[in-house]
Scaffold this motif. Structure first.
Motif, PDB file in Angstrom:
ATOM      1  N   ALA A   1      47.843  96.217  47.764  1.00  0.00           N
ATOM      2  CA  ALA A   1      47.326  96.984  46.631  1.00  0.00           C
ATOM      3  C   ALA A   1      47.668  96.303  45.313  1.00  0.00           C
ATOM      4  N   ASN A   2      48.915  95.798  45.217  1.00  0.00           N
ATOM      5  CA  ASN A   2      49.316  95.116  43.991  1.00  0.00           C
ATOM      6  C   ASN A   2      48.507  93.848  43.773  1.00  0.00           C
ATOM      7  N   ASN A   3      48.265  93.111  44.863  1.00  0.00           N
ATOM      8  CA  ASN A   3      47.472  91.886  44.745  1.00  0.00           C
ATOM      9  C   ASN A   3      46.045  92.192  44.314  1.00  0.00           C
ATOM     10  N   ASN A   4      45.464  93.240  44.908  1.00  0.00           N
ATOM     11  CA  ASN A   4      44.102  93.610  44.527  1.00  0.00           C
ATOM     12  C   ASN A   4      44.027  94.048  43.069  1.00  0.00           C
ATOM     13  N   ARG A   5      45.048  94.806  42.633  1.00  0.00           N
ATOM     14  CA  ARG A   5      45.078  95.248  41.235  1.00  0.00           C
ATOM     15  C   ARG A   5      45.205  94.047  40.298  1.00  0.00           C
ATOM     16  N   GLN A   6      46.063  93.093  40.689  1.00  0.00           N
ATOM     17  CA  GLN A   6      46.214  91.889  39.873  1.00  0.00           C
ATOM     18  C   GLN A   6      44.930  91.081  39.832  1.00  0.00           C
ATOM     19  N   ASN A   7      44.225  91.032  40.981  1.00  0.00           N
ATOM     20  CA  ASN A   7      42.955  90.309  41.019  1.00  0.00           C
ATOM     21  C   ASN A   7      41.937  90.949  40.084  1.00  0.00           C
ATOM     22  N   LEU A   8      41.879  92.284  40.072  1.00  0.00           N
ATOM     23  CA  LEU A   8      40.960  92.973  39.175  1.00  0.00           C
ATOM     24  C   LEU A   8      41.268  92.626  37.716  1.00  0.00           C
ATOM     25  N   LEU A   9      42.539  92.711  37.358  1.00  0.00           N
ATOM     26  CA  LEU A   9      42.925  92.444  35.974  1.00  0.00           C
ATOM     27  C   LEU A   9      42.676  90.989  35.593  1.00  0.00           C
ATOM     28  N   SER A  10      42.956  90.074  36.512  1.00  0.00           N
ATOM     29  CA  SER A  10      42.755  88.659  36.210  1.00  0.00           C
ATOM     30  C   SER A  10      41.289  88.275  36.160  1.00  0.00           C
ATOM     31  N   ASN A  11      40.423  89.082  36.787  1.00  0.00           N
ATOM     32  CA  ASN A  11      38.993  88.788  36.800  1.00  0.00           C
ATOM     33  C   ASN A  11      38.219  89.591  35.758  1.00  0.00           C
ATOM     34  N   GLY A  12      38.932  90.151  34.791  1.00  0.00           N
ATOM     35  CA  GLY A  12      38.245  90.754  33.653  1.00  0.00           C
ATOM     36  C   GLY A  12      38.219  92.257  33.618  1.00  0.00           C
ATOM     37  N   TRP A  13      38.597  92.939  34.721  1.00  0.00           N
ATOM     38  CA  TRP A  13      38.612  94.394  34.723  1.00  0.00           C
ATOM     39  C   TRP A  13      39.770  94.916  33.880  1.00  0.00           C
ATOM     40  N   ARG A  14      39.584  96.059  33.246  1.00  0.00           N
ATOM     41  CA  ARG A  14      40.597  96.643  32.390  1.00  0.00           C
ATOM     42  C   ARG A  14      40.821  98.104  32.786  1.00  0.00           C
ATOM     43  N   PRO A  15      42.062  98.604  32.670  1.00  0.00           N
ATOM     44  CA  PRO A  15      42.317 100.029  32.973  1.00  0.00           C
ATOM     45  C   PRO A  15      41.494 100.926  32.058  1.00  0.00           C
ATOM     46  N   PHE A  16      40.910 101.927  32.658  1.00  0.00           N
ATOM     47  CA  PHE A  16      40.071 102.864  31.899  1.00  0.00           C
ATOM     48  C   PHE A  16      40.959 103.904  31.228  1.00  0.00           C
ATOM     49  N   GLN A  17      40.857 104.001  29.911  1.00  0.00           N
ATOM     50  CA  GLN A  17      41.639 104.984  29.160  1.00  0.00           C
ATOM     51  C   GLN A  17      40.769 106.208  28.866  1.00  0.00           C
ATOM     52  N   ARG A  18      41.263 107.357  29.282  1.00  0.00           N
ATOM     53  CA  ARG A  18      40.518 108.596  29.050  1.00  0.00           C
ATOM     54  C   ARG A  18      40.687 109.025  27.602  1.00  0.00           C
ATOM     55  N   ASP A  19      39.594 109.082  26.867  1.00  0.00           N
ATOM     56  CA  ASP A  19      39.642 109.438  25.450  1.00  0.00           C
ATOM     57  C   ASP A  19      39.502 110.946  25.268  1.00  0.00           C
ATOM     58  N   PHE A  20      40.186 111.439  24.241  1.00  0.00           N
ATOM     59  CA  PHE A  20      40.090 112.867  23.931  1.00  0.00           C
ATOM     60  C   PHE A  20      38.724 113.152  23.305  1.00  0.00           C
ATOM     61  N   ASP A  21      38.064 114.195  23.827  1.00  0.00           N
ATOM     62  CA  ASP A  21      36.756 114.606  23.326  1.00  0.00           C
ATOM     63  C   ASP A  21      36.876 116.069  22.872  1.00  0.00           C
ATOM     64  N   TRP A  22      36.749 116.269  21.552  1.00  0.00           N
ATOM     65  CA  TRP A  22      36.951 117.602  21.003  1.00  0.00           C
ATOM     66  C   TRP A  22      35.956 118.615  21.561  1.00  0.00           C
ATOM     67  N   HIS A  23      34.703 118.206  21.738  1.00  0.00           N
ATOM     68  CA  HIS A  23      33.690 119.134  22.273  1.00  0.00           C
ATOM     69  C   HIS A  23      34.023 119.524  23.713  1.00  0.00           C
ATOM     70  N   TYR A  24      34.492 118.547  24.495  1.00  0.00           N
ATOM     71  CA  TYR A  24      34.887 118.849  25.872  1.00  0.00           C
ATOM     72  C   TYR A  24      36.092 119.801  25.887  1.00  0.00           C
TER      73      TYR A  24
ATOM     74  N   ASN B   1      26.596  88.319  35.922  1.00  0.00           N
ATOM     75  CA  ASN B   1      25.719  88.783  37.000  1.00  0.00           C
ATOM     76  C   ASN B   1      26.559  89.512  38.036  1.00  0.00           C
ATOM     77  N   TRP B   2      25.875  90.206  38.947  1.00  0.00           N
ATOM     78  CA  TRP B   2      26.571  91.056  39.914  1.00  0.00           C
ATOM     79  C   TRP B   2      27.290  90.233  40.969  1.00  0.00           C
ATOM     80  N   GLU B   3      26.795  89.049  41.283  1.00  0.00           N
ATOM     81  CA  GLU B   3      27.427  88.225  42.300  1.00  0.00           C
ATOM     82  C   GLU B   3      28.825  87.775  41.876  1.00  0.00           C
ATOM     83  N   ARG B   4      29.033  87.608  40.571  1.00  0.00           N
ATOM     84  CA  ARG B   4      30.319  87.110  40.082  1.00  0.00           C
ATOM     85  C   ARG B   4      31.295  88.236  39.747  1.00  0.00           C
ATOM     86  N   LEU B   5      30.877  89.469  39.957  1.00  0.00           N
ATOM     87  CA  LEU B   5      31.733  90.611  39.650  1.00  0.00           C
ATOM     88  C   LEU B   5      32.669  90.882  40.818  1.00  0.00           C
ATOM     89  N   ASP B   6      33.963  90.969  40.541  1.00  0.00           N
ATOM     90  CA  ASP B   6      34.953  91.213  41.590  1.00  0.00           C
ATOM     91  C   ASP B   6      34.917  92.688  41.981  1.00  0.00           C
TER      92      ASP B   6
END
Length: 400
Positions: free
Chosen positions: A14-37, A169-174
């Motif tokens: 799991a750690n290796n996969n997470r590191q691979n995602l981060l090293s290949n351009g993926w970023r942790p998704f931050q949940r933003d506060f939405d006043w209307h929600y 392109n989609w082929e190069r997306l991890d």
């Protein structure tokens, strides 16, 4: 059995996969506060919000009021994973989730890629070619859509996103887990599921995929044959204006009928060398392809197993030497084949329109069937009945 060993391996993976995602351009998704929600939660889920707020305050109070630890140790405890986890649960409750597909969309088009061919000597690869056509259609649609507005992936209890400005392109997306992408302009979702050995499942979901499918399948032709089955483009050796004048007049009639009728069947007959096959290719290339028809050229083996793909809006079927297929069923030679019944069902539309699946893309198809034969005398009389074959023409002048 050493369970700790397997648990350790799982954590390392799991750690290796997470590191691979981060090293290949993926970023942790931050949940933003939405006043209307948040207002929506206050109005519609007041009791649950109050209870969760009280629980969180109580949790922090317990963390700060431990008597057996120094005050600074209690402050450090607030930053621990356990305490942060409780706050994250509360934050997830008061903030909107990452966008996900609307699975109520009826238009769904899916393909595995790359397509693997399974074929034996006793059958033509009809399923493989039709699957290949569907793969080409989906990949062409993705090229037409170009860069999406969002790309997300959920893995190891965390949401990740890929910055769309870095998308190539989609082929190069991890891809480790399910990936979602969305195009707001077209209101289209893409879901990607990873398989073993680098294979993937692409699924498009939308309210209306037909316009994009029509664009993606423009100029495509499919040849289904025991010798050469492939997806490509139709070619014509002779332009329509090079045919004899009477054939050009007949072609004009065919063209007008294609424009006026939802379904059309045409039979041209004559001696070998009069240009029947060349004419069907010219009509396909110069008339049907510009109108958005996908061309299917079927041989004797393919006709018995062919069902038009339901996601295509306009289909042309070319059947050469139809007198060897739709033979008079009163003849003994026709008793050993069901090709006649299959062609009749194609002409009637009963083969594939009797039962309509409620899921997936269902388009009322426009169908053109072009058939050639040396003589109509061997054709089954039911085939030439009014309502099945609309136009018949005899080619008399040697052309090829």
């Amino acid at each position: 059995m050493d369970f700790d060993y397997f648990r350790s391996n799982d954590n390392n993976s799991a750690n290796n996969n997470r590191q691979n995602l981060l090293s290949n351009g993926w970023r942790p998704f931050q949940r933003d506060f939405d006043w209307h929600y948040f207002q929506h939660i206050i109005i519609n889920d007041t009791q649950e919000l109050a209870q969760r707020s009280i629980n969180l305050v109580s949790f922090y109070a317990d963390a700060l009021a431990r008597k057996d630890y120094a005050w600074w140790a209690n402050m450090v405890n607030l930053a621990s994973d356990y305490t942060r986890s409780e706050f994250q649960k509360f934050w997830n409750f008061i903030t909107p989730d990452a966008q996900n597909p609307d699975y109520r969309y009826k238009d769904v088009l899916s393909t595995e890629t790359p397509i693997v061919q399974f074929v034996n000597r006793n059958s033509i690869p009809i399923d493989y070619v039709l699957n290949l056509l569907q793969e080409i259609t989906v990949l062409r649609i993705l090229r037409l859509l170009d860069r999406p507005d969002i790309i997300t992936q959920y893995y190891s209890e965390r949401d990740f996103y890929f910055p769309v400005e870095k998308f190539i392109n989609w082929e190069r997306l991890d891809i480790i887990n399910t990936v979602y992408a969305y195009w707001s302009q077209h209101d289209i979702w893409l879901q990607i599921e990873p398989y073993e050995r680098g294979r993937r499942q692409y699924t498009l979901m939308a309210r209306n995929l037909a316009p994009l499918i029509n664009k993606a399948t423009h100029d495509l032709a499919v040849m289904l044959s025991g010798y050469q089955s492939r997806v490509g483009k139709v070619q014509n050796q002779f332009p329509i204006n090079s045919f004899p004048p009477e054939i050009q007049d007949f072609t004009n009639l065919v063209q007008q009928s294609i424009l006026n009728q939802h379904q059309l069947a045409v039979v041209v007959h004559g001696k070998p060398g009069t240009g029947k096959t060349a004419w069907t290719q010219s009509v396909a290339k110069e008339i049907l392809v510009p109108l958005g028809y996908v061309i299917f050229i079927l041989d004797h083996d393919a006709i018995t197993n062919f069902v038009p793909p339901s996601y295509l809006e306009r289909i042309c079927i070319i059947i050469n030497e139809a007198d060897n297929l739709a033979q008079d069923r009163s003849l003994e030679v026709a008793q050993y084949s069901n090709k006649t019944e299959h062609i009749l069902a194609l002409l009637d539309g009963t083969l594939y329109q009797s039962v309509i699946d409620e899921s997936g893309i269902q388009i009322k198809q426009r169908l053109v069937v072009l058939m050639t034969c040396n003589t109509t005398e061997r054709l089954d009389p039911a085939m030439l009945r009014k309502g099945r074959v609309d136009l018949i023409c005899e080619f008399t002048k040697r052309f090829v």
